[in-house]
Design a protein around this motif. Structure first.
Motif, PDB file in Angstrom:
ATOM      1  N   GLY A  34      20.831  -0.425   0.576  1.00 36.36           N
ATOM      2  CA  GLY A  34      22.122  -1.103   0.539  1.00 36.36           C
ATOM      3  C   GLY A  34      22.143  -2.416   1.284  1.00 36.36           C
ATOM      4  O   GLY A  34      23.226  -2.915   1.658  1.00 36.36           O
ATOM      5  N   LYS A  35      20.989  -3.000   1.504  1.00 39.47           N
ATOM      6  CA  LYS A  35      20.873  -4.265   2.228  1.00 39.47           C
ATOM      7  C   LYS A  35      20.621  -5.419   1.255  1.00 39.47           C
ATOM      8  O   LYS A  35      20.274  -5.218   0.092  1.00 39.47           O
ATOM      9  N   GLU A  36      20.755  -6.637   1.749  1.00 38.41           N
ATOM     10  CA  GLU A  36      20.494  -7.819   0.932  1.00 38.41           C
ATOM     11  C   GLU A  36      18.989  -8.083   0.832  1.00 38.41           C
ATOM     12  O   GLU A  36      18.224  -7.764   1.754  1.00 38.41           O
ATOM     13  N   LEU A  37      18.585  -8.670  -0.290  1.00 41.10           N
ATOM     14  CA  LEU A  37      17.183  -9.079  -0.442  1.00 41.10           C
ATOM     15  C   LEU A  37      16.821 -10.071   0.649  1.00 41.10           C
ATOM     16  O   LEU A  37      17.600 -10.978   0.971  1.00 41.10           O
ATOM     17  N   GLY A  38      15.659  -9.882   1.231  1.00 40.63           N
ATOM     18  CA  GLY A  38      15.200 -10.788   2.274  1.00 40.63           C
ATOM     19  C   GLY A  38      15.669 -10.412   3.665  1.00 40.63           C
ATOM     20  O   GLY A  38      15.295 -11.092   4.632  1.00 40.63           O
ATOM     21  N   THR A  96      19.462 -19.315  -5.269  1.00 39.27           N
ATOM     22  CA  THR A  96      18.249 -19.081  -4.494  1.00 39.27           C
ATOM     23  C   THR A  96      18.606 -18.506  -3.125  1.00 39.27           C
ATOM     24  O   THR A  96      19.760 -18.554  -2.683  1.00 39.27           O
ATOM     25  N   ARG A  97      17.588 -17.942  -2.489  1.00 42.23           N
ATOM     26  CA  ARG A  97      17.682 -17.558  -1.083  1.00 42.23           C
ATOM     27  C   ARG A  97      16.512 -18.213  -0.360  1.00 42.23           C
ATOM     28  O   ARG A  97      15.513 -18.572  -0.990  1.00 42.23           O
ATOM     29  N   GLN A  98      16.625 -18.373   0.915  1.00 45.23           N
ATOM     30  CA  GLN A  98      15.561 -19.008   1.686  1.00 45.23           C
ATOM     31  C   GLN A  98      14.741 -17.962   2.429  1.00 45.23           C
ATOM     32  O   GLN A  98      15.283 -17.010   2.991  1.00 45.23           O
ATOM     33  N   GLU A  99      13.418 -18.145   2.381  1.00 45.05           N
ATOM     34  CA  GLU A  99      12.520 -17.318   3.177  1.00 45.05           C
ATOM     35  C   GLU A  99      11.503 -18.242   3.849  1.00 45.05           C
ATOM     36  O   GLU A  99      11.155 -19.298   3.310  1.00 45.05           O
ATOM     37  N   SER A 100      11.031 -17.817   5.009  1.00 50.94           N
ATOM     38  CA  SER A 100      10.072 -18.640   5.749  1.00 50.94           C
ATOM     39  C   SER A 100       8.827 -17.837   6.081  1.00 50.94           C
ATOM     40  O   SER A 100       8.851 -16.609   6.141  1.00 50.94           O
ATOM     41  N   ASP A 101       7.740 -18.579   6.273  1.00 47.11           N
ATOM     42  CA  ASP A 101       6.487 -17.979   6.721  1.00 47.11           C
ATOM     43  C   ASP A 101       5.796 -18.955   7.664  1.00 47.11           C
ATOM     44  O   ASP A 101       6.427 -19.923   8.141  1.00 47.11           O
ATOM     45  N   LEU A 131       3.949 -21.372   7.183  1.00 43.21           N
ATOM     46  CA  LEU A 131       3.913 -22.768   6.729  1.00 43.21           C
ATOM     47  C   LEU A 131       5.287 -23.386   6.562  1.00 43.21           C
ATOM     48  O   LEU A 131       5.394 -24.557   6.215  1.00 43.21           O
ATOM     49  N   GLY A 132       6.340 -22.611   6.741  1.00 42.85           N
ATOM     50  CA  GLY A 132       7.668 -23.177   6.638  1.00 42.85           C
ATOM     51  C   GLY A 132       8.578 -22.437   5.683  1.00 42.85           C
ATOM     52  O   GLY A 132       8.317 -21.289   5.297  1.00 42.85           O
ATOM     53  N   MET A 133       9.634 -23.107   5.252  1.00 47.32           N
ATOM     54  CA  MET A 133      10.690 -22.510   4.440  1.00 47.32           C
ATOM     55  C   MET A 133      10.455 -22.780   2.961  1.00 47.32           C
ATOM     56  O   MET A 133       9.952 -23.829   2.580  1.00 47.32           O
ATOM     57  N   LYS A 134      10.863 -21.801   2.109  1.00 44.39           N
ATOM     58  CA  LYS A 134      10.828 -22.015   0.658  1.00 44.39           C
ATOM     59  C   LYS A 134      12.056 -21.379   0.034  1.00 44.39           C
ATOM     60  O   LYS A 134      12.615 -20.405   0.555  1.00 44.39           O
ATOM     61  N   GLU A 135      12.451 -21.956  -1.117  1.00 40.52           N
ATOM     62  CA  GLU A 135      13.561 -21.403  -1.885  1.00 40.52           C
ATOM     63  C   GLU A 135      13.001 -20.353  -2.854  1.00 40.52           C
ATOM     64  O   GLU A 135      12.082 -20.624  -3.620  1.00 40.52           O
ATOM     65  N   ILE A 136      13.599 -19.161  -2.827  1.00 37.02           N
ATOM     66  CA  ILE A 136      13.190 -18.050  -3.685  1.00 37.02           C
ATOM     67  C   ILE A 136      14.333 -17.750  -4.641  1.00 37.02           C
ATOM     68  O   ILE A 136      15.506 -17.759  -4.221  1.00 37.02           O
ATOM     69  N   PRO A 137      14.070 -17.501  -5.932  1.00 38.53           N
ATOM     70  CA  PRO A 137      15.158 -17.075  -6.819  1.00 38.53           C
ATOM     71  C   PRO A 137      15.913 -15.902  -6.208  1.00 38.53           C
ATOM     72  O   PRO A 137      15.309 -14.941  -5.727  1.00 38.53           O
ATOM     73  N   ALA A 138      17.218 -15.968  -6.197  1.00 35.28           N
ATOM     74  CA  ALA A 138      18.042 -15.016  -5.455  1.00 35.28           C
ATOM     75  C   ALA A 138      17.790 -13.576  -5.864  1.00 35.28           C
ATOM     76  O   ALA A 138      17.832 -12.671  -5.026  1.00 35.28           O
ATOM     77  N   GLU A 139      17.530 -13.335  -7.165  1.00 36.35           N
ATOM     78  CA  GLU A 139      17.372 -11.972  -7.657  1.00 36.35           C
ATOM     79  C   GLU A 139      15.942 -11.458  -7.564  1.00 36.35           C
ATOM     80  O   GLU A 139      15.679 -10.275  -7.832  1.00 36.35           O
ATOM     81  N   ALA A 140      14.999 -12.322  -7.191  1.00 39.23           N
ATOM     82  CA  ALA A 140      13.581 -11.950  -7.219  1.00 39.23           C
ATOM     83  C   ALA A 140      13.262 -10.937  -6.126  1.00 39.23           C
ATOM     84  O   ALA A 140      13.689 -11.085  -4.974  1.00 39.23           O
ATOM     85  N   LEU A 141      12.477  -9.937  -6.483  1.00 37.22           N
ATOM     86  CA  LEU A 141      12.015  -8.964  -5.495  1.00 37.22           C
ATOM     87  C   LEU A 141      10.820  -9.488  -4.715  1.00 37.22           C
ATOM     88  O   LEU A 141      10.510  -8.959  -3.650  1.00 37.22           O
ATOM     89  N   TYR A 142      10.134 -10.498  -5.237  1.00 40.39           N
ATOM     90  CA  TYR A 142       9.039 -11.073  -4.467  1.00 40.39           C
ATOM     91  C   TYR A 142       9.595 -12.021  -3.411  1.00 40.39           C
ATOM     92  O   TYR A 142      10.791 -12.347  -3.406  1.00 40.39           O
ATOM     93  N   GLY A 143       8.713 -12.458  -2.503  1.00 39.99           N
ATOM     94  CA  GLY A 143       9.149 -13.321  -1.414  1.00 39.99           C
ATOM     95  C   GLY A 143       8.315 -14.575  -1.291  1.00 39.99           C
ATOM     96  O   GLY A 143       7.615 -14.984  -2.232  1.00 39.99           O
ATOM     97  N   VAL A 144       8.335 -15.169  -0.112  1.00 42.37           N
ATOM     98  CA  VAL A 144       7.759 -16.477   0.101  1.00 42.37           C
ATOM     99  C   VAL A 144       6.245 -16.487  -0.092  1.00 42.37           C
ATOM    100  O   VAL A 144       5.687 -17.432  -0.679  1.00 42.37           O
ATOM    101  N   GLN A 145       5.557 -15.468   0.394  1.00 44.33           N
ATOM    102  CA  GLN A 145       4.098 -15.481   0.266  1.00 44.33           C
ATOM    103  C   GLN A 145       3.652 -15.249  -1.177  1.00 44.33           C
ATOM    104  O   GLN A 145       2.656 -15.818  -1.628  1.00 44.33           O
TER     105      GLN A 145
END
Length: 474
Positions: free
Chosen positions: A123-127, A6-11, A13-27
């Motif tokens: 060439g950047k990392e997701l998120g 997973t990777r972490q993203e915040s908005d 309302l706070g932090m959430k764990e996102i599947p590392a390969e997912a193109l979608y994000g926290v919202q």
């Protein structure tokens, strides 16, 4: 397959764990978790996603011209949008079609997917949103309240092309069948009672012509979808956009699509107005009502085979009963009736949702959009099914049609201009009482000669206006 990482993203309302390969994000994930409603996501309507891709690309081009995006960001965002339009990455559009928030979940889902795919291209990392942000870059100069309506307008425009084709093919099928059946005489009926003769060809040509005017209306309301409110941002005032953005965005959208995209005259009014959806839904409802009539007529005309009208043989598609051997039901007209009922129900939903526009926005747009996409899809599939599995295979029961005409009391109407209403009524009444045929009774009472009677009752003289120089004997 997800790696489990997973990777972490915040908005807000706070932090959430996102599947590392997912193109979608926290919202996107929050919306996915909140709205388990219809079970139908954007993925089921690829044209909706295409509409969003076109919208975001047009906005990116305009923002680049106004210095809000770098060359690299524009190239990456444009490529990501192109890939979405081509059908790639749709598995990451996870938003339920029915949601709260006036479409914010859908808009942010698209923003996050486009931003993360753009980051990959760069060439950047997701998120790593400092390089390409869902909000600051992909959604620049936009709000959900202009990007979401523009996207579903474009998506519905694309979706409607399939319906237009299905509708045109259906009308052509009816016209072809009319030509095949022009020589088959049958009884016309009013109020389910015998009326006057006509041909089966006239019946099917009538079906086709019943729908032709609706085809023009459907095309007209489809064009209305190309009027959009890009640049309205939150409520139509254009806050958070620069002067000239709307013009640049519309120019970009016209160039990208090749369509006659126009900007609404009053963006404040347009941002809360969903009348174009009401108009399009009403056009489909009008078609549904007429198709119901056609299907009901087909079921009546095919009723029997021994104890009904049975003027036509409907294609036999499957056994019709688990208990009655030999029974075959008109399952294709039946299913089309049900399609039409669902379309009419969706139209009611759209009407009620449109009525709930409040102040500067209609937050009920998601259910309107879902209902209209569903109606277009249902009607498209239904018309193809009715055409290929029913209309194209219909055959006439010529002998039964002729028998019904010959023994019908209704043919006395053809004699009325010659022998008069009084004589015609007398013949009709006697025929009812005795069971004798009109033809035999006219000869029996010596009202007309056999030669004249045969001329009057010739099929070609009973199915259109005709002037006959014949007089009754008395």
């Amino acid at each position: 397959m997800h790696s489990g990482k997973t990777r972490q993203e915040s908005d807000l309302l706070g932090m959430k764990e996102i599947p590392a390969e997912a193109l979608y994000g926290v919202q996107s994930l929050r919306g996915f978790e909140n709205f388990h409603i219809s079970g139908v996501t954007m993925q089921q309507y690829p044209n909706f996603i295409k509409g969003m891709a076109l919208t975001k690309k047009g906005a990116a081009i305009a923002n680049h011209k106004q210095g809000l995006l770098t060359d690299e960001q524009l190239r990456a965002i444009s490529q990501a949008c192109d890939e979405l339009y081509e059908g790639k990455h749709h598995e990451y559009l996870i938003s339920d079609m029915i949601q709260g928030g006036a479409g914010t979940t859908v808009n942010m889902n698209a923003n996050e997917v486009i931003a993360n795919r753009a980051l990959q291209i760069m060439g950047k990392e997701l998120g790593a949103y400092e390089f390409c942000s869902p909000n600051d870059h992909v959604n620049a100069s936009q709000s959900t309240n202009d990007a979401y309506p523009t996207a579903f307008h474009f998506g519905l425009y694309l979706e409607s092309e399939k319906l237009n084709e299905a509708f045109e093919l259906f009308i052509q099928s009816l016209e072809k069948k009319a030509g095949e059946l022009d020589s088959v005489i049958k009884m016309g009926r009013t109020q389910l009672q015998d009326a006057v003769p006509m041909t089966l060809g006239q019946t099917f040509r009538g079906f086709a012509n019943l729908l032709k005017a609706d085809k023009k209306k459907l095309e007209a309301v489809q064009h209305d979808l190309l009027c959009v409110n890009m640049g309205a941002t939150a409520i139509g005032t254009g806050i958070c956009s620069q002067p000239g953005y709307s013009k640049l965005c519309i120019e970009a959208l016209r160039e990208i699509t090749g369509w006659d995209v126009t900007l609404a005259d009053d963006l404040v009014a347009a941002t809360s107005d969903t009348s174009v959806l009401v108009g399009y839904s009403s056009a489909i409802r009008a078609i549904a009502l007429k198709v119901i009539k056609i299907c009901n007529d087909l079921r009546l005309m095919g009723s029997g085979p021994r104890c009904g009208l049975h003027e036509i043989f409907l294609p036999e598609m499957q056994p019709g009963s688990s208990i009655m051997p030999g029974k075959v039901n008109p399952v294709i007209p039946e299913v089309m009736n049900q399609v039409c009922y669902k379309v009419i129900g969706n139209d009611t939903t759209i009407m009620l949702a449109a009525e709930n526009a409040q102040l500067e926005l209609n937050v009920m747009e998601p259910v309107m959009v879902y209902s209209l996409f569903e109606s277009i899809n249902l009607m498209t599939n239904g018309l193809h099914t009715l055409r290929t599995l029913c209309i194209d295979g219909i055959r006439p029961d010529v002998e039964n049609c002729e028998r019904q005409v010959k023994y019908s009391i209704g043919i006395v109407t053809a004699l009325n201009p010659i022998i008069g209403y009084k004589n015609s009524t007398k013949i009709a009444k006697e025929a009812m009482q005795t069971g004798k045929g009109v033809y035999d009774l006219v000869l029996e009472h010596d009202i007309l000669s056999k030669e004249d009677l045969d001329t009057i009752l010739a099929p070609k003289n009973m199915i259109e206006p005709v002037k006959l120089e014949i007089k009754a004997k008395h």
